[in-house]
Design a protein around this motif. Structure first.
Motif, PDB file in Angstrom:
ATOM      1  N   ARG A  83     -40.854  54.508  38.682  1.00 54.15           N
ATOM      2  CA  ARG A  83     -40.214  53.639  37.614  1.00 54.15           C
ATOM      3  C   ARG A  83     -39.877  53.077  36.867  1.00 54.15           C
ATOM      4  NH1 ARG A  83     -35.719  56.133  36.077  1.00 54.15           N
ATOM      5  NH2 ARG A  83     -34.780  55.840  37.871  1.00 54.15           N
ATOM      6  N   GLN A 139     -45.972  70.170  42.829  1.00 54.34           N
ATOM      7  CA  GLN A 139     -46.777  69.266  41.467  1.00 54.34           C
ATOM      8  C   GLN A 139     -46.453  68.499  41.444  1.00 54.34           C
ATOM      9  OE1 GLN A 139     -44.148  71.275  38.287  1.00 54.34           O
ATOM     10  NE2 GLN A 139     -41.832  70.658  39.402  1.00 54.34           N
ATOM     11  N   ALA A 144     -51.532  55.715  39.547  1.00 58.21           N
ATOM     12  CA  ALA A 144     -51.053  56.911  39.445  1.00 58.21           C
ATOM     13  C   ALA A 144     -51.190  57.838  40.543  1.00 58.21           C
ATOM     14  CB  ALA A 144     -51.928  56.702  37.952  1.00 58.21           C
ATOM     15  N   LYS A 201     -52.774  65.425  45.061  1.00 63.79           N
ATOM     16  CA  LYS A 201     -53.110  66.236  44.063  1.00 63.79           C
ATOM     17  C   LYS A 201     -52.263  67.494  44.044  1.00 63.79           C
ATOM     18  CE  LYS A 201     -56.503  67.668  47.994  1.00 63.79           C
ATOM     19  NZ  LYS A 201     -58.036  67.710  48.122  1.00 63.79           N
ATOM     20  N   ASP A 208     -39.645  51.657  30.202  1.00 61.64           N
ATOM     21  CA  ASP A 208     -40.841  51.772  28.806  1.00 61.64           C
ATOM     22  C   ASP A 208     -40.827  50.531  28.243  1.00 61.64           C
ATOM     23  OD1 ASP A 208     -43.664  52.517  28.045  1.00 61.64           O
ATOM     24  OD2 ASP A 208     -42.456  54.158  27.245  1.00 61.64           O
ATOM     25  N   SER A 229     -51.542  60.855  40.087  1.00 56.24           N
ATOM     26  CA  SER A 229     -52.804  61.605  40.069  1.00 56.24           C
ATOM     27  C   SER A 229     -53.782  61.029  40.366  1.00 56.24           C
ATOM     28  CB  SER A 229     -52.581  61.931  38.714  1.00 56.24           C
ATOM     29  OG  SER A 229     -53.392  60.723  37.349  1.00 56.24           O
ATOM     30  N   GLU A 230     -53.886  60.010  40.575  1.00 55.84           N
ATOM     31  CA  GLU A 230     -55.225  59.556  41.273  1.00 55.84           C
ATOM     32  C   GLU A 230     -55.882  59.464  42.392  1.00 55.84           C
ATOM     33  OE1 GLU A 230     -55.856  55.511  39.882  1.00 55.84           O
ATOM     34  OE2 GLU A 230     -55.358  55.384  38.376  1.00 55.84           O
ATOM     35  N   PRO A 239     -44.871  64.338  39.607  1.00 53.86           N
ATOM     36  CA  PRO A 239     -44.824  64.067  38.576  1.00 53.86           C
ATOM     37  C   PRO A 239     -45.862  62.732  37.776  1.00 53.86           C
ATOM     38  CG  PRO A 239     -43.693  63.330  40.666  1.00 53.86           C
ATOM     39  CD  PRO A 239     -44.905  63.850  40.861  1.00 53.86           C
ATOM     40  N   LYS A 240     -45.521  62.232  37.099  1.00 52.58           N
ATOM     41  CA  LYS A 240     -46.258  61.556  36.185  1.00 52.58           C
ATOM     42  C   LYS A 240     -45.507  59.970  37.034  1.00 52.58           C
ATOM     43  CE  LYS A 240     -46.567  63.564  31.805  1.00 52.58           C
ATOM     44  NZ  LYS A 240     -46.550  64.062  30.216  1.00 52.58           N
ATOM     45  N   GLY A 241     -46.282  59.289  36.839  1.00 52.43           N
ATOM     46  CA  GLY A 241     -45.940  57.841  36.870  1.00 52.43           C
ATOM     47  C   GLY A 241     -47.357  56.737  38.596  1.00 52.43           C
ATOM     48  N   ARG A 242     -46.430  56.094  38.934  1.00 51.93           N
ATOM     49  CA  ARG A 242     -46.984  55.483  39.726  1.00 51.93           C
ATOM     50  C   ARG A 242     -46.436  56.035  41.116  1.00 51.93           C
ATOM     51  NH1 ARG A 242     -48.760  49.146  37.819  1.00 51.93           N
ATOM     52  NH2 ARG A 242     -46.608  49.451  37.933  1.00 51.93           N
ATOM     53  N   GLN A 265     -42.022  58.581  43.836  1.00 47.82           N
ATOM     54  CA  GLN A 265     -42.725  58.808  42.383  1.00 47.82           C
ATOM     55  C   GLN A 265     -42.033  56.646  42.246  1.00 47.82           C
ATOM     56  OE1 GLN A 265     -40.197  60.282  39.177  1.00 47.82           O
ATOM     57  NE2 GLN A 265     -42.052  59.900  37.845  1.00 47.82           N
TER      58      GLN A 265
END
Length: 867
Positions: free
Chosen positions: A258, A182, A225, A231, A261, A227-228, A184-187, A256
């Motif tokens: 962080r 999986q 990102a 996969k 925000d 996700s870009e 994680p989110k983020g860059r 990842q």
């Protein structure tokens, strides 16, 4: 008043909306209006003497004191990513504005490591495929490439005993498959150890590149990102690494990224002059202008050396309403350490006002607990001795705090101020959150009338250079024998008192420099000079060498940034010299003096000039592994003659005449038809019979004759100038290409060519050694070899050195030819995908960086101004 509407600059005075609409129609700029992100931005805040709008710096200098205190904004936006040391390591300056209780980020974007996605090879056992010869397929990085015929090995790859797979060739290509459950989110962050370069691809996409040396694992943001790029399931990580000398190694991992925000203020403009960088923002109905001023004025060595620079703020309402405004800026303790994890201590204090018109100064400082003064040397390293200082006038609306970044920001968001909650002086171990020196400014209710504040940022390194076992102080500390705290307090006090005067002086100098460069070479050339100015100076350290009798003497040591870290490198001084010949020849003497003293002291016994005097900041003798005999002798002779030319006398040459004579004798014997030896342009390998290196030898011999004439020795002048002219005629025979269109890369080697930039000194010194037709023919030929991002260095490869292009262009006899040769450099600066402090070694076909960055050699851009 000037306004920018996207990429259109509009002269305009508001007389109502109808007039504005009619003006747009009349000017036929509907393309501007068609852009969905169109904004109307006031350009009246542009800096005096600023580069033109056509220049988009790959990185913008913010604080530029010396090779250690050098903080930049990489890329276009001040608030897109962390501010960084020129090496790329985050050196955080963060800025926030609070408008009517709402928080906006205008500077910095702190980066922290989050989840590990792919461990580097040193921390996991996983097989990869590799080969050390260039792939015969340019799809080698793609997931579907068949690498079954490649070798198998475990990372790290390298020549060190600890590396798992030996690598001893100049290049290596590696492919590694990883499976991910999986994402994680983020860059995405890259963690890499390398020497010298690597270029990384993920699933076929190029995502990162770095150059230099990093034995530790450096974190680099991809600004993409996760996700870009990745996969769930199978992914292919591929990288190409190069080594140009010394130990070699490479290893890569992924993490990842962080960040805090915080919403970003809208950046509406950016301008850059020789000594200043300015950004404009909009946030919550107010306009904010942030200016970074580095008073690197070469007519005042005390101010140039003083390690204190300025950040100023101007805030005003832009919506006709009043707003409650507070400002925040911090400076992180990572500016005072080399590696995360070093323990730091801090203090705060106050300096009394120097006059009735001046407020006292409150200061904060932070530095390592260990304080290993002059305890390390190297290239990709940062200072971990001395202290970072932040200071501001003791105004009731200004408050300070020392603590964690998160704590300071949380307090500022809640209360609009920062204040200390912990006692100073005790150590704190840095982990994810660095210690920050934070300052807040309560501006009260802000209307259309601008409110201004400023902050001082400085660094006291205590001792700067180890010069053959003798620790030297920075020039501003030349009379301080004890390296006391009081000296830095006095420097802060003087910097505060000088602020209004220096604002005017910097603005006046910026305008003068731009006007002089514009007159010499046009707007493209002026832009390049603006871009190069601070970088070239800040890659040096100005120190005081105590004299046996009389006043201390200035020494100006260069650091060979991201090429090997050498100090006082002659073939870095040579290309850097034009800037200092133009604005203060004393600094060029300070660059050359250590090489002269090295030979004259008997420490260096070879009959040619040394390459360097050590590895920064330890100047105790040459550490480079290979000599450059013809190169360095020619460089030293030519530069000494150039000093005689600009000063109108050869007094400096007289001081060093015996060693200059030794060097010219070497060139007479070995210089005309050089053996297979190292020279400054050997990126594609060593070559014998180098035609451009031969020109350098000839010009060195001619320079000796020129200086003899200045000293009144007409017989020696005639002898050496005649010898040089005889050599030039012979050179033309051996280097002429059979086509008759140009001269070759090496003697009697048809079909090859190279930039003959060393010819420029024949023109600048008026020596008339070569017929003018040689340069004219070469320039005409070069114009047929141009690539989109510049003229290649020679026929072997398509990469180039931008400093040499400007020298080559200065050979041109028409402005049109000069501009044709330098315009691709501005295109490279503006469009290169590698947004880092200006690198001088790049690929002419696609604008990618090959190596180096933030080096002093861009001072060579100023050579046209010497004409």
């Amino acid at each position: 008043m000037l306004y920018r509407y996207n990429n259109c600059v509009i002269p305009f005075s508001f007389k109502g909306k109808l007039v504005f609409a009619l003006f747009l129609v009349t000017m036929n700029i509907t393309d501007c209006l068609a852009q969905p992100t169109a904004r109307l931005t006031n350009l009246s805040a542009a800096l005096p003497g600023a580069a033109s709008a056509a220049l988009n710096p790959p990185a913008t200098p913010l604080i530029t004191v010396d090779p250690y205190t050098s903080i930049w904004s990489f890329g276009d936006q001040l608030n897109d990513q962390p501010t960084r040391h020129w090496t790329g390591r985050p050196h955080d300056l963060n800025g926030l504005i609070r408008v009517d209780g709402r928080l906006y980020r205008f500077m910095g974007n702190p980066m922290f490591a989050g989840d590990t996605l792919v461990r580097p090879g040193a921390r996991v056992t996983q097989e990869a495929r590799f080969q050390t010869e260039a792939p015969d397929n340019d799809r080698w990085m793609q997931p579907d490439f068949d690498d079954s015929h490649w070798l198998r090995g475990l990372a790290p790859f390298g020549s060190r005993p600890t590396d798992r797979t030996p690598w001893k060739t100049p290049d290596i290509w590696v492919r590694r498959e990883v499976m991910l459950d999986q994402l994680p989110k983020g860059r995405l962050l890259v963690s890499a150890s390398y020497n010298d370069n690597y270029e990384l691809f993920i699933n076929g996409q190029r995502v990162a590149q770095a150059s230099g040396v990093s034995a530790r694992y450096e974190l680099t943001s991809t600004n993409r990102a996760i996700s870009e790029l990745l996969k769930p399931g199978r992914n292919v990580i591929a990288f190409h690494s190069q080594n140009f000398g010394g130990q070699q190694f490479v290893d890569v991992g992924l993490l990842q990224e962080r960040t805090l925000d915080l919403r970003a203020a809208t950046q509406t403009g950016k301008s850059m002059s020789a000594t200043q960088s300015r950004y404009t923002f909009e946030a919550g109905g107010v306009g904010l202008t942030v200016t970074f001023m580095a008073p690197l004025l070469m007519d005042n060595l005390d101010v140039l050396s003083r390690p204190v620079q300025y950040v100023s703020y101007q805030v005003r309402s832009i919506d006709g309403q009043q707003h409650r405004v507070e400002l925040y800026q911090d400076a992180s303790s990572d500016i005072a350490i080399d590696n995360p994890g070093q323990t730091v201590t801090w203090r705060r204090g106050r300096v009394a006002a120097s006059s009735a018109k001046q407020l006292p100064l409150n200061w904060l400082r932070v530095g390592t607990a260990e304080q290993p003064v002059l305890g390390k040397k190297g290239d990709n390293v940062r200072i971990d001795w001395g202290y970072l200082y932040v200071a501001a006038p003791a105004n009731p609306g200004i408050s300070h705090r020392i603590g964690t970044l998160a704590g300071a920001i949380n307090q500022f968001e809640r209360e609009g101020i920062v204040s200390d909650i912990r006692a100073g002086g005790r150590p704190l171990m840095l982990t994810d959150s660095a210690v920050v020196l934070s300052t807040s400014f309560d501006l009260g209710m802000v209307s259309e009338k601008a409110v201004e504040r400023h902050l001082l940022v400085g660094y006291d390194d205590r001792q700067s250079i180890n010069y053959f076992g003798k620790p030297l102080n920075a020039w501003w500390r030349r009379y301080d024998k004890q390296s006391t705290d009081a000296a830095m307090e006095q420097a802060l006090q003087a910097a505060e008192a000088d602020y209004p005067t220096l604002q005017k002086a910097c603005s006046a100098f910026d305008q003068t420099l731009y006007a002089d460069a514009l007159k010499a070479g046009g707007d493209t050339y002026a832009d390049l000079c603006v871009l190069a100015y601070r970088q070239a100076i800040a890659a040096h350290k100005l120190v005081a060498n105590p004299a046996q009798t009389g006043a201390p003497q200035p020494l100006f040591f260069s650091k060979e940034n991201f090429s090997n870290g050498s100090i006082g490198t002659v073939d870095v001084t040579y290309p850097s010299a034009p800037l200092f010949l133009k604005y203060n020849p004393t600094l060029l003497k300070g660059m050359m003096e250590p090489i002269f003293e090295y030979s004259e002291s008997g420490r260096w016994t070879k009959p040619f000039a040394a390459h360097d005097v050590g590895t920064y900041p330890i100047a105790t003798g040459q550490t480079y592994g290979e000599d450059m005999p013809v190169e360095e002798c020619g460089n030293m002779l030519v530069l000494t003659a150039a000093l005689a030319h600009v000063e109108g006398n050869a007094n400096y040459a007289r001081r060093h005449w015996p060693v200059l004579t030794t060097w010219v004798e070497y060139l007479k014997k070995e210089g005309f038809d050089p053996a297979n030896q190292l020279c400054t342009d050997d990126f594609a390998g060593h070559i014998a019979r180098n035609a451009n290196l031969s020109i350098k030898a000839i010009m060195g011999i001619a320079s000796y004759g020129y200086m003899a004439g200045k000293l009144g020795d007409k017989q020696t002048e005639t002898t050496y100038l005649t010898l040089a002219r005889d050599m030039a005629r012979k050179w033309m025979e051996l280097a002429k290409d059979p086509s008759g269109t140009h001269y070759t890369l090496t003697f009697e080697n048809p079909g090859t060519w190279s930039q003959k930039y060393n010819l420029v000194w024949d023109k600048l010194l008026g020596l008339n050694i070569f017929p003018i037709e040689v340069a004219q023919q070469e320039v005409a030929f070069y114009l047929t070899k141009q690539q989109p991002f510049g003229l290649p260095l020679d026929s072997r490869r398509t990469y180039t050195k931008s400093d040499w292009i400007v020298w080559t262009a200065t050979l041109a006899t028409t402005q049109a030819d000069f501009e044709a040769l330098i315009q691709p450099i501005r295109r490279f600066v503006t469009e290169s995908p590698d947004r880092v402090p200006l690198n001088d070694w790049h690929e002419t076909t696609n604008g990618h960086k090959v190596g180096f960055q933030a080096r002093s050699v861009v001072g060579g851009y100023f050579i046209k101004m010497l004409e």
